[in-house]
Design an enzyme around this catalytic site. Structure first.
Site, PDB file in Angstrom:
ATOM      1  N   ASP A  73       6.027  10.530   0.600  1.00  0.00           N
ATOM      2  CA  ASP A  73       4.899   9.715   0.431  1.00  0.00           C
ATOM      3  C   ASP A  73       3.640  10.973   0.561  1.00  0.00           C
ATOM      4  O   ASP A  73       3.238  11.203   1.628  1.00  0.00           O
ATOM      5  CB  ASP A  73       4.778   8.954   1.421  1.00  0.00           C
ATOM      6  CG  ASP A  73       3.673   7.799   1.519  1.00  0.00           C
ATOM      7  OD1 ASP A  73       2.515   8.175   0.670  1.00  0.00           O
ATOM      8  OD2 ASP A  73       3.531   7.018   2.522  1.00  0.00           O
ATOM      9  N   ARG A  92      -5.852  -0.232 -11.111  1.00  0.00           N
ATOM     10  CA  ARG A  92      -4.431  -0.289 -10.775  1.00  0.00           C
ATOM     11  C   ARG A  92      -3.678   0.786 -11.184  1.00  0.00           C
ATOM     12  O   ARG A  92      -2.610   1.307 -10.710  1.00  0.00           O
ATOM     13  CB  ARG A  92      -4.042  -1.715 -11.517  1.00  0.00           C
ATOM     14  CG  ARG A  92      -2.656  -2.001 -11.237  1.00  0.00           C
ATOM     15  CD  ARG A  92      -2.086  -1.968  -9.683  1.00  0.00           C
ATOM     16  NE  ARG A  92      -1.101  -2.923  -9.543  1.00  0.00           N
ATOM     17  CZ  ARG A  92      -0.338  -3.117  -8.150  1.00  0.00           C
ATOM     18  NH1 ARG A  92      -1.285  -2.521  -7.187  1.00  0.00           N
ATOM     19  NH2 ARG A  92       0.626  -3.847  -8.197  1.00  0.00           N
ATOM     20  N   SER A 120       1.746   0.544   5.136  1.00  0.00           N
ATOM     21  CA  SER A 120       0.187   0.849   4.433  1.00  0.00           C
ATOM     22  C   SER A 120      -0.869   0.350   5.115  1.00  0.00           C
ATOM     23  O   SER A 120      -0.902   0.381   6.385  1.00  0.00           O
ATOM     24  CB  SER A 120       0.469   0.581   2.862  1.00  0.00           C
ATOM     25  OG  SER A 120      -0.503   1.254   2.199  1.00  0.00           O
ATOM     26  N   HIS A 161       5.061   6.691  -1.568  1.00  0.00           N
ATOM     27  CA  HIS A 161       4.492   5.512  -0.676  1.00  0.00           C
ATOM     28  C   HIS A 161       5.045   4.155  -0.875  1.00  0.00           C
ATOM     29  O   HIS A 161       5.327   3.447   0.026  1.00  0.00           O
ATOM     30  CB  HIS A 161       2.887   5.379  -1.188  1.00  0.00           C
ATOM     31  CG  HIS A 161       2.200   4.518   0.004  1.00  0.00           C
ATOM     32  ND1 HIS A 161       2.139   4.758   1.318  1.00  0.00           N
ATOM     33  CD2 HIS A 161       1.483   3.430  -0.091  1.00  0.00           C
ATOM     34  CE1 HIS A 161       1.419   4.032   1.934  1.00  0.00           C
ATOM     35  NE2 HIS A 161       1.045   3.081   1.172  1.00  0.00           N
ATOM     36  N   ASP A 162       5.474   4.063  -2.173  1.00  0.00           N
ATOM     37  CA  ASP A 162       6.175   2.542  -2.469  1.00  0.00           C
ATOM     38  C   ASP A 162       7.382   2.579  -1.715  1.00  0.00           C
ATOM     39  O   ASP A 162       8.040   1.432  -1.733  1.00  0.00           O
ATOM     40  CB  ASP A 162       6.391   2.652  -4.095  1.00  0.00           C
ATOM     41  CG  ASP A 162       5.393   1.686  -4.770  1.00  0.00           C
ATOM     42  OD1 ASP A 162       4.394   1.028  -4.051  1.00  0.00           O
ATOM     43  OD2 ASP A 162       5.378   1.481  -5.985  1.00  0.00           O
TER      44      ASP A 162
END
Lengths: 388, 388
Positions: free
Chosen positions: B324, B229, B159, B357-358
């Site tokens: 992602d 968040r 990232s 994405h994680d």
């Protein structure tokens, strides 16, 4: 919004909202009871003698009964679906009697959280019940009764409006001939719920929210509303549409190394957020997003969507847009599958449009021609005395 | 985080952060000057005699120098990439000397907005400058000098960490043999910037933010951090992964017709938001998202990414994940194309992973085997005295 639109020949022209007051209590799905309620609505076109040409247009999150035309005292306040509804438009008001309605829980004149609770003489605020798509349909049914419409030629909507059209076919199968279901979904995905939850938390955690009773405090949770609207806007547009429209264009020649507006898209989002916070009621926002979360007609059938539509008798036009990542075409295909399982008459179109979820509000030519053709067929049926 | 992990044989075990203090002023891209700064870092494994086995691991938005291992006083505080870095792990600390670093502007010990400004004796707060990926690389270069590392065997990150690895190859072509660029992008899309902007606005509009000088007011803009968040978490996960993990599962048997937690995903997001607001600094969040927005190596080359990499001499491993949607595989392919245009040596893998994405933080077998194989080749090169 173009200045010349209000006087164009295909606009319904000046309109005046009407108000219907219902004094019989309405039992809501939550088991709460609304002792009485008011619905604001507008109509365009004429109801024919057979009362067979009525079309109900249901609104999505932030729209209202003001579907088409303009107000004499504010000619720039054009209806939110004016490109779709008017003389000679896809939903042709020379042929159809069109009704726009503001739902209960709303903030455009129908009874909602900012209305005065007759029991207390103060705004309902936090005490206004949670409303559902089923409740909206039940409230709309009474308006149909009032207007003498036994059966709608069509119930139509985009996004959350599409969900209402679907619910009509389930709850009132005899009273809707066609459902026009645009950019809809049979229920929200986890991600959809998650975005709603963040928006709600932004509102609820705004110190000016005062647990929903901000009217009494003379405040408006503007910060929360702004954030909620900004999140919404991102999900209404496709990544490509945002890139096409704003790119990485800067307001100045170079980065300014601050946290004020650098990129055009930041300016756009802030403007949209500000504008929204000026007119939209935060308690309504909470309730409408919850109605979205809760919509799930398959739930009481063990998750089986086919069984949810078992009672439906309508014919369906289902439309999705390729770039809609909020309610993607896959979600519309779930609906189509369940309807076909029930041998319903379904027309399905996946429109290749770049704009994302918002495409349902835009006048993409293929999309509008499709809706026009569908309504022309209904008009022909009506003129031959057929009612599908 | 499993309780037995800290004592597993493939964990680096207890680690102690180190601090490097740099007294020479650092000129930032914004033209601001940081008079001096502190970098917190950790190292794992041993630097070989040739000083040719050093790997720098760059962190993304909310991580830190604590890449692997655990702290004696808090064995549960496992490094954020402990599944990747350790003895026998894909980045094998028996073979490589690995450095984790907290960037300037951060809130994990390196000089940042919550640090004391020597000029005033009070926290920098709003006066801490905007930092960029280039600035981070410049600050990291000095740590390399301090540690006697002329050339990294690899600079690696996921990232935003991937962006730092890319920047190293542009700014310090002689000092990096391999760049390992995971779930990266050559610049943010408009939608990426838009999500960052909403998060920033949530923080800035929190009354407890006090224009960035909340330290002096004894407040923390928790509401804003929570919202930021929550938005982040939605974009880190794929729609499918969220559906798989939380579905539409309710906390109770049925809807409760309120705005508290109904769905499991709401509970998850609130928990993540709360936890984050406990430890993360809001001013750091603003600066890290701005560094993301500003990263655009092609900008000074008229938007030509190929020219941006003209100076690069490294070899590259580029990895993306199919699900992602934040930095999609298409964004990695843009990087690969620009590198190939420059006849760089590039290995590209698109990992079929459902997590979004994680995924770069998870231990997908194909992904980890790929990284392992790449590093095994580098280890072989090192043991033969080759340095790519």
């Amino acid at each position: 919004m173009k200045a010349e639109l209000p006087i164009s020949p295909d606009c319904v022209g000046p309109v005046i909202p009407k108000v219907a007051h219902f004094t019989a209590p309405l039992q809501l799905r939550s088991s709460a009871i609304l002792p009485d309620y008011r619905l604001v609505y507008e109509t365009y076109g004429e109801l024919n003698a057979a009362r067979s040409n009525a079309v109900l247009v249901c609104h999505a999150l932030n729209a209202s009964h003001h579907v088409a035309g303009w107000y004499a005292d504010d000619p720039k306040d054009l209806g939110w679906w004016d490109n779709m509804v008017g003389p000679g438009k896809p939903l042709d008001t020379d042929r159809f009697f069109v009704i726009g309605i503001n739902n209960i829980g709303g903030c455009h004149g129908s009874t909602g959280p900012s209305s005065i609770d007759p029991a207390t003489g103060r705004p309902y605020g936090a005490s206004f019940p949670v409303v559902t798509v089923e409740d909206w349909v039940a409230a709309q049914v009474r308006l149909a009764d009032l207007l003498g419409i036994d059966r709608f030629c069509a119930v139509m909507g985009g996004s959350l409006g599409a969900m209402q059209a679907l619910q009509w076919t389930i709850d009132q199968p005899k009273r809707v001939a066609h459902a026009i279901v645009i950019a809809g979904a049979p229920k929200l995905s986890t991600q959809n719920i998650a975005f709603n939850e963040v928006a709600r938390q932004a509102i609820i955690s705004d110190p000016d929210f005062h647990a929903g009773d901000y009217y009494a405090h003379g405040t408006v949770p503007r910060r929360g509303l702004r954030i909620a609207r900004m999140i919404g806007h991102i999900t209404y547009l496709s990544d490509d549409a945002m890139m096409e429209r704003f790119g990485r264009v800067l307001r100045a020649d170079d980065f300014r190394f601050h946290f004020d507006v650098d990129f055009e898209v930041e300016s756009y989002l802030r403007y949209q957020g500000e504008k929204f916070a000026e007119y939209f009621d935060a308690n309504t926002y909470l309730r409408i997003t919850r109605a979205l979360d809760y919509f799930d007609p398959a739930m009481k059938h063990g998750g089986n969507l086919t069984r949810a539509f078992q009672a439906a008798e309508a014919s369906f036009l289902v439309v999705s847009f390729t770039s809609d990542w909020r309610f993607s075409p896959a979600r519309s295909r779930e609906i189509v599958k369940a309807l076909l399982d029930n041998k319903r008459n379904v027309t399905y179109a996946e429109i290749d449009a770049p704009h994302g979820h918002d495409a349902f509000l835009l006048d993409d030519a293929h999309y509008h021609e499709l809706v026009r053709a569908y309504f022309l067929r209904l008009a022909a049926d009506i003129s031959h005395g057929r009612t599908a």
